[in-house]
Design a protein around this motif. Structure first.
Motif, mmCIF file in Angstrom:
data_model
loop_
_atom_site.group_PDB
_atom_site.id
_atom_site.type_symbol
_atom_site.label_atom_id
_atom_site.label_comp_id
_atom_site.label_asym_id
_atom_site.label_seq_id
_atom_site.Cartn_x
_atom_site.Cartn_y
_atom_site.Cartn_z
ATOM 1 N N THR A 2 -0.205 -43.662 -5.217
ATOM 2 C CA THR A 2 -1.226 -44.419 -5.949
ATOM 3 C C THR A 2 -0.675 -44.979 -7.251
ATOM 4 O O THR A 2 -0.876 -46.159 -7.571
ATOM 5 N N SER A 6 -0.157 -48.913 -8.232
ATOM 6 C CA SER A 6 -0.818 -49.393 -9.438
ATOM 7 C C SER A 6 0.192 -50.027 -10.396
ATOM 8 O O SER A 6 -0.084 -51.073 -11.017
ATOM 9 N N ARG A 98 -3.642 -53.465 -6.137
ATOM 10 C CA ARG A 98 -4.621 -52.702 -6.909
ATOM 11 C C ARG A 98 -5.659 -52.067 -5.977
ATOM 12 O O ARG A 98 -6.053 -50.909 -6.143
ATOM 13 N N GLY A 99 -6.107 -52.824 -4.983
ATOM 14 C CA GLY A 99 -7.071 -52.286 -4.025
ATOM 15 C C GLY A 99 -6.495 -51.150 -3.205
ATOM 16 O O GLY A 99 -7.163 -50.141 -2.964
ATOM 17 N N LEU A 100 -5.246 -51.298 -2.770
ATOM 18 C CA LEU A 100 -4.599 -50.233 -2.000
ATOM 19 C C LEU A 100 -4.426 -48.978 -2.856
ATOM 20 O O LEU A 100 -4.602 -47.855 -2.369
ATOM 21 N N ALA A 101 -4.089 -49.160 -4.133
ATOM 22 C CA ALA A 101 -3.919 -48.016 -5.022
ATOM 23 C C ALA A 101 -5.238 -47.299 -5.280
ATOM 24 O O ALA A 101 -5.291 -46.069 -5.336
ATOM 25 N N ALA A 102 -6.316 -48.080 -5.422
ATOM 26 C CA ALA A 102 -7.619 -47.485 -5.738
ATOM 27 C C ALA A 102 -8.303 -46.914 -4.509
ATOM 28 O O ALA A 102 -9.146 -46.009 -4.623
ATOM 29 N N GLY A 103 -7.983 -47.449 -3.338
ATOM 30 C CA GLY A 103 -8.653 -46.994 -2.128
ATOM 31 C C GLY A 103 -10.024 -47.619 -1.940
ATOM 32 O O GLY A 103 -10.824 -47.156 -1.117
ATOM 33 N N HIS A 104 -10.330 -48.662 -2.711
ATOM 34 C CA HIS A 104 -11.599 -49.388 -2.554
ATOM 35 C C HIS A 104 -11.390 -50.822 -3.047
ATOM 36 O O HIS A 104 -10.328 -51.151 -3.584
ATOM 37 N N VAL A 160 -6.586 -47.015 -12.168
ATOM 38 C CA VAL A 160 -7.452 -46.936 -10.986
ATOM 39 C C VAL A 160 -8.203 -45.612 -11.015
ATOM 40 O O VAL A 160 -7.690 -44.590 -11.481
ATOM 41 N N PRO A 162 -11.880 -43.393 -9.016
ATOM 42 C CA PRO A 162 -12.906 -43.426 -7.964
ATOM 43 C C PRO A 162 -14.112 -44.252 -8.404
ATOM 44 O O PRO A 162 -14.387 -44.405 -9.598
ATOM 45 N N GLN A 168 -21.035 -47.212 -5.057
ATOM 46 C CA GLN A 168 -20.680 -46.829 -3.692
ATOM 47 C C GLN A 168 -21.710 -47.413 -2.722
ATOM 48 O O GLN A 168 -22.542 -46.718 -2.147
#
Length: 321
Positions: A2, A6, A98-104, A160, A162, A168
Motif C-alpha cells: 500500500t 501510494s 492511488r485507488g489501488l493503494a487505498a482499496g477503494h 490513504v 479506510p 461506504q
C-alpha cells in the motif's frame, strides 16, 4: 504494498504537475506566435489605410476590423499538445495507483477530488478537440490544472485511509464522480466565456491583446461555451438529485440545509440562470458569459472555502487526518 503504491502515485502527481507546467509554457509561446502573426497581418492593412489618406485613428480601426485569422499549428503548439497528453496519461496513472493503494475509489477527500477534477478538466479539453479546435485555450487549462494540482498536493494531501462509514455507499461512486465530471465541463466552458468577453471587447473597438485576432469570433466562442456548460448543468442537476438520495440513505432526510448542500444548490441556480439567459435574447452575449464565469467561480469556492471553513455533515470532504 500500500505504501509503495501510494508513493508511486504521489511521484506521478508531481511528474504530471511538472509536465503540465512545461505544456503551459509551450502554449504561452504559441500565443506569442499568434500575436506576432496578427501583427504581421494587421500592419499592411494599417499602412494601406494611411496611404489612402486615413488618419492614425482610422488606420487603427481598420486594423481591428480585419477578420480573425486561424493560424496553423506551430511547433510550440504541437509540443504543447503532446506534453498535455503525456501529462494527462501520467495524471490518470497516479489516480489509478492511488485507488489501488487505498482499496477503494480515489475520490473520498479534497486531495483526491482535486486530482480527479483536474483530470476531467484536461480530459474534456482534449476530447473537445475532436469536435472543435480549442487549442487556443491550452495556456488557461494547463495553467489552471498545474496550479490546482500543486495547491492540492501541498495543502490537501493526506495518506490513504479506510473510508468513513458515511462514504461506504454505492453513491460515492456515482455522486462524486458525476460532480467532478461536471466540474471539468464548467472549467472549459468558463475558459471559453473568458475568451468570449476579451474577444467581444476587441470587436467593440477597444484595445485588445493581439493574439485574440487568431481566436474565433465572440459569437462562436459563446456557442462553444454554451454547449459545454449545458452538459455540465445536466450533470450537476444529476449531482444534486443523487446527493439528496444519498443524504436520505445516510442521514434519514433528503435535505438538511447543510452548508455543502446549500452551495451545491446555489451553483445549480446560477447555471439555471445561465440556461434561462441563453433562452432570453436580451441576456445573450456578455451577460451570459459572466454567469458562466461566476458559476465556475462558485464551484471553486464550494470546493475550497466551504470545505475548509464551514462545518457540517460533509466534513469528510475536507482534510482527513
Amino acid at each position: 504494498m500500500t505504501e509503495t503504491l501510494s508513493a508511486y502515485s504521489l511521484v506521478a502527481i508531481y511528474s504530471a504537475i511538472a509536465v503540465y507546467a512545461m505544456a503551459f509554457i509551450a502554449f504561452v509561446l504559441d500565443l506569442s506566435r499568434r500575436a506576432a502573426m496578427s501583427q504581421a497581418v494587421a500592419a499592411p492593412a494599417a499602412a494601406v489605410s494611411r496611404a489612402q489618406g486615413g488618419s492614425t485613428l482610422v488606420a487603427e480601426k481598420a486594423t481591428r476590423e480585419i477578420p480573425a485569422t486561424t493560424p496553423g499549428a506551430g511547433r510550440a503548439q504541437r509540443v504543447a499538445v503532446a506534453l498535455t497528453v503525456l501529462a494527462w496519461i501520467i495524471h490518470i496513472a497516479s489516480i489509478v495507483l492511488r485507488g489501488l493503494a487505498a482499496g477503494h475509489v480515489p475520490w473520498s477527500n479534497m486531495f483526491e477530488f482535486a486530482a480527479l477534477g483536474t483530470a476531467f478538466m484536461i480530459g474534456v479539453f482534449l476530447v473537445v478537440q475532436v469536435w472543435r479546435d480549442v487549442r487556443f485555450l491550452g495556456a488557461y487549462i494547463t495553467g489552471l490544472a498545474a496550479l490546482l494540482l500543486g495547491v492540492a498536493s501541498v495543502n490537501f494531501y493526506v495518506p490513504v485511509s479506510p473510508l468513513p462509514p458515511a462514504l461506504q455507499s454505492i453513491w460515492l461512486y456515482i455522486h462524486v464522480f458525476v460532480a467532478t465530471l461536471a466540474t471539468g465541463f464548467f472549467a472549459v466552458g468558463g475558459g471559453l466565456s473568458i475568451a468570449q468577453l476579451l474577444q467581444s471587447r476587441r470587436e467593440s473597438g477597444k484595445t485588445g491583446l493581439r493574439f485574440l485576432r487568431t481566436f474565433p469570433a465572440s459569437d462562436k466562442l459563446e456557442q462553444m461555451a454554451n454547449r459545454l456548460v449545458i452538459v455540465g448543468f445536466a450533470l450537476w442537476t444529476f449531482t444534486l438529485m443523487a446527493g439528496a438520495i444519498w443524504a436520505e440513505r445516510a442521514w434519514g432526510r433528503y435535505w438538511g440545509w447543510d452548508t455543502k448542500e446549500v452551495w451545491t444548490f446555489i451553483i445549480w441556480v446560477v447555471f439555471a440562470g445561465y440556461v434561462h439567459a441563453r433562452a432570453t435574447r436580451g441576456w445573450r452575449g456578455n451577460p451570459s458569459a459572466w454567469l458562466a464565469i461566476i458559476g465556475f467561480a462558485a464551484v471553486l469556492f464550494n470546493f475550497t472555502v466551504v470545505n475548509l471553513f464551514f462545518s457540517g455533515h460533509h466534513a469528510y470532504s475536507g482534510l482527513i487526518k
